[in-house]
Design a protein around this motif. Structure first.
Motif, mmCIF file in Angstrom:
data_model
loop_
_atom_site.group_PDB
_atom_site.id
_atom_site.type_symbol
_atom_site.label_atom_id
_atom_site.label_comp_id
_atom_site.label_asym_id
_atom_site.label_seq_id
_atom_site.Cartn_x
_atom_site.Cartn_y
_atom_site.Cartn_z
ATOM 1 N N UNK A 140 21.118 21.547 9.679
ATOM 2 C CA UNK A 140 22.072 21.297 8.600
ATOM 3 C C UNK A 140 23.346 22.108 8.672
ATOM 4 N N UNK A 141 23.432 23.100 9.550
ATOM 5 C CA UNK A 141 24.638 23.921 9.596
ATOM 6 C C UNK A 141 25.825 23.168 10.201
ATOM 7 N N UNK A 142 25.541 22.181 11.070
ATOM 8 C CA UNK A 142 26.647 21.396 11.633
ATOM 9 C C UNK A 142 27.369 20.634 10.525
ATOM 10 N N UNK A 143 26.617 20.088 9.569
ATOM 11 C CA UNK A 143 27.220 19.375 8.449
ATOM 12 C C UNK A 143 28.008 20.339 7.563
ATOM 13 N N UNK A 144 27.475 21.538 7.374
ATOM 14 C CA UNK A 144 28.142 22.512 6.510
ATOM 15 C C UNK A 144 29.454 23.018 7.109
ATOM 16 N N UNK A 145 29.473 23.186 8.446
ATOM 17 C CA UNK A 145 30.695 23.657 9.107
ATOM 18 C C UNK A 145 30.824 22.983 10.469
ATOM 19 N N UNK A 146 31.346 21.757 10.497
ATOM 20 C CA UNK A 146 31.584 21.092 11.779
ATOM 21 C C UNK A 146 32.720 21.772 12.525
ATOM 22 N N UNK A 147 32.865 21.531 13.831
ATOM 23 C CA UNK A 147 33.812 22.290 14.650
ATOM 24 C C UNK A 147 35.275 22.085 14.290
ATOM 25 N N UNK A 148 35.617 21.034 13.557
ATOM 26 C CA UNK A 148 37.027 20.819 13.221
ATOM 27 C C UNK A 148 37.450 21.543 11.952
ATOM 28 N N UNK A 149 36.527 22.266 11.315
ATOM 29 C CA UNK A 149 36.890 23.067 10.148
ATOM 30 C C UNK A 149 36.884 24.546 10.514
ATOM 31 N N UNK A 150 37.803 25.293 9.923
ATOM 32 C CA UNK A 150 37.853 26.736 10.156
ATOM 33 C C UNK A 150 36.878 27.457 9.239
ATOM 34 N N UNK A 151 36.809 27.032 7.980
ATOM 35 C CA UNK A 151 35.893 27.614 7.010
ATOM 36 C C UNK A 151 35.092 26.500 6.358
ATOM 37 N N UNK A 152 33.868 26.789 5.954
ATOM 38 C CA UNK A 152 33.038 25.752 5.326
ATOM 39 C C UNK A 152 33.533 25.409 3.932
#
Length: 240
Positions: A140-152
């Motif tokens: 579930x961490x990929x959904x919380x902070x995918x690579x195109x976001x800097x901060x969740x």
């Protein structure tokens, strides 16, 4: 807690974790029966991972260094292997002095958060140091902070962290066999997050554990969409 260069969450990890996720944590209490330091080995879906695990294990591992292993190939691979040997020595020294290590041994990062092939460095480090290896499954961490976001984004994303049964090694153990045990434990933990404890054990016994790798037959956009689509609202389960 130290983080590898480029994680972007090293200085704001505690705040980012508290704002971003509402983790369900399983198996952490096992560490009480196994004195540290520990070698935590985890899959690596997101840049949130090191911060999240660091917050969860703070009671058991107040000193923690996190390292991601992403070796290159060819001529660059020769240099990486030389650096890797030095890194194993340094990490062994840290473990010897009571500092726990969080290692992400995937050879490369997938574009949809699925688990990729593990480098044998984690297994070799565990054998060389003799410390307790703790497999960690992150879901579930990929959904919380995918690579195109800097901060969740805030909002308490559903994330599950499963600490597998500790693995103990001995001098002379085969790294590939230890690595297989680590991968199996993390795969089982990822299944537990989706199927529940009993469901995961049953799937393992039947040889039908869910595939944790990337589905190369699916289009790139669909893999990413499946990994980041909104979570379904479900009733709270009594048994977790």
């Amino acid at each position: 807690m130290k983080h590898t260069p480029g994680t972007g969450l090293g200085r704001a990890s505690a705040l980012a974790v508290r704002l971003a996720v509402d983790p369900v944590v399983r198996g952490l209490d096992q560490l009480a029966d196994h004195p540290g330091p520990y070698l935590f080995v985890a899959n690596h879906p997101s840049e949130l991972d090191a911060a999240l695990v660091g917050e969860l294990v703070r009671e058991y591992a107040p000193q923690l260094v996190s390292v991601a292993v992403e070796p290159h190939h060819g001529l660059l691979g020769l240099a990486d292997r030389a650096r890797g040997l030095r890194s194993v020595s340094r990490l062994s020294a840290l473990l010897h002095h009571g500092v726990s290590v969080l290692l992400f041994p995937e050879r490369q990062r997938s574009d949809d958060g699925s688990m990729t092939e593990f480098d044998l460095g984690a297994a070799r480090l565990g054998i060389r140091s003799g410390v307790t290896i703790v497999p960690v499954a992150l879901v579930g961490t990929f959904r919380a902070l995918p690579p195109w976001r800097v901060l969740p984004e805030s909002g308490g994303h559903s994330v599950t962290v499963v600490f597998g049964a500790p693995i103990h090694t001995a001098a002379g153990d085969e790294p590939s066999a230890v690595n297989a045990s680590i991968v199996q434990a993390i795969t089982l933990g990822m299944a537990e997050a989706k199927l529940g404890w009993y469901g995961a054990l049953r799937a393992q016994a039947e040889g039908s554990l869910p595939d944790t790798g990337t589905d190369e037959t699916a289009a790139h956009w669909r893999r990413v969409w499946n990994a980041t689509k909104p979570e379904r609202q479900t009733r709270r389960q009594v048994w977790t």
